[in-house]
Design an enzyme around this catalytic site. Structure first.
Site, PDB file in Angstrom:
ATOM      1  N   ASN A 172      -1.003   5.731  -5.043  1.00  0.00           N
ATOM      2  CA  ASN A 172      -1.213   4.958  -4.598  1.00  0.00           C
ATOM      3  C   ASN A 172      -0.599   3.086  -4.890  1.00  0.00           C
ATOM      4  OD1 ASN A 172      -3.437   5.259  -2.481  1.00  0.00           O
ATOM      5  ND2 ASN A 172      -1.795   5.775  -2.266  1.00  0.00           N
ATOM      6  N   ASP A 184      -6.083   8.264   6.456  1.00  0.00           N
ATOM      7  CA  ASP A 184      -4.341   7.602   6.986  1.00  0.00           C
ATOM      8  C   ASP A 184      -4.306   7.502   8.108  1.00  0.00           C
ATOM      9  OD1 ASP A 184      -2.100   8.396   6.447  1.00  0.00           O
ATOM     10  OD2 ASP A 184      -1.844   9.889   7.015  1.00  0.00           O
TER      11      ASP A 184
END
Length: 236
Positions: free
Chosen positions: A64, A16
């Site tokens: 995503n 991340d």
């Protein structure tokens, strides 16, 4: 530096912070993804050196797809480039590629590159390099249930043989042990629908470093923290 990985069979990464890393440098988000993909290679190589047999990287989630198409396109450009450039090294090091997730939703060129690498490395045994693409933990469990129903229908599977261990062989990670250590970068402290079944007794470490800056020394520090913890698995 002596790093003990005796009890570390499977390490997983939620990579991340790529976009925020790029923003700090006044760059577009996809610039951070490019740097992040290149960092996968560095960390994979170090895990290989440390004799960690199974490594998983959360590269693209089922959620995503909600991101801008331009960003998605850049990400798969980088992934294709990664596989094309590094397949030779994977073969030399006897690394087997595994992909967790439904890759049929990926664009055709990405599917072709991934399938080529899967085929070339399928007999390698020294390390499993698990790339999670279009992956979600809940989707993985549904995938497992569908596979189980298929076996019940086709092979007369006896439900008395179903337990927590036998169910694992229907998941994307069927050839891998449960995760021992999960590392998430960027300071966020959640698992974001990642390996819900496989993380049952994993040690979780959340580091504030953005993924592009997560280096070998920080990996070593995380492993040291892992080794300092007592894993009871429900026992005293």
């Amino acid at each position: 530096m002596n790093i003990d990985t005796t009890n570390l069979k499977h390490i997983a990464f939620i990579m991340d912070g790529n976009g925020r890393w790029a923003k700090l440098r006044n760059k577009p988000r996809y610039f951070g993804h490019k740097k992040g993909v290149s960092n996968v290679l560095k960390i994979m190589r170090e895990c290989y050196k440390l004799n960690i047999k199974n490594v998983s990287f959360f590269c693209f989630s089922t959620e995503n797809w909600n991101r801008p198409q331009k960003e998605i396109d850049h990400l798969f450009d980088y992934l294709e480039d990664f596989f094309n450039k590094n397949i030779k090294e994977m073969m030399e090091k006897d690394i087997k590629l595994v992909v967790s997730g439904n890759i049929l939703k990926l664009r055709k060129s990405s599917q072709d590159v991934v399938n080529k690498c899967l085929d070339l490395t399928k007999n390698n045994k020294t390390m499993i390099f698990n790339v999670c693409l279009n992956y979600g933990g809940r989707d993985d469990i549904i995938f497992g249930i569908k596979n189980l129903f298929k076996e019940i229908k086709e092979n007369d599977f006896d439900l008395k043989d179903l337990n927590e261990e036998t169910f694992k062989r229907y998941l994307y990670t069927k050839d891998m042990p449960d995760v021992d250590l999960l590392i998430r970068t960027s300071g966020e402290e959640r698992i974001s629908n990642f390996m819900l079944y496989q993380l049952a007794y994993a040690e979780l470490i959340f580091t504030k470093t953005y993924w592009p800056d997560f280096d070998v020394n920080q990996l070593h520090e995380c492993i040291d923290i892992f080794n300092s913890r007592t894993r009871r698995f429900g026992k005293i």
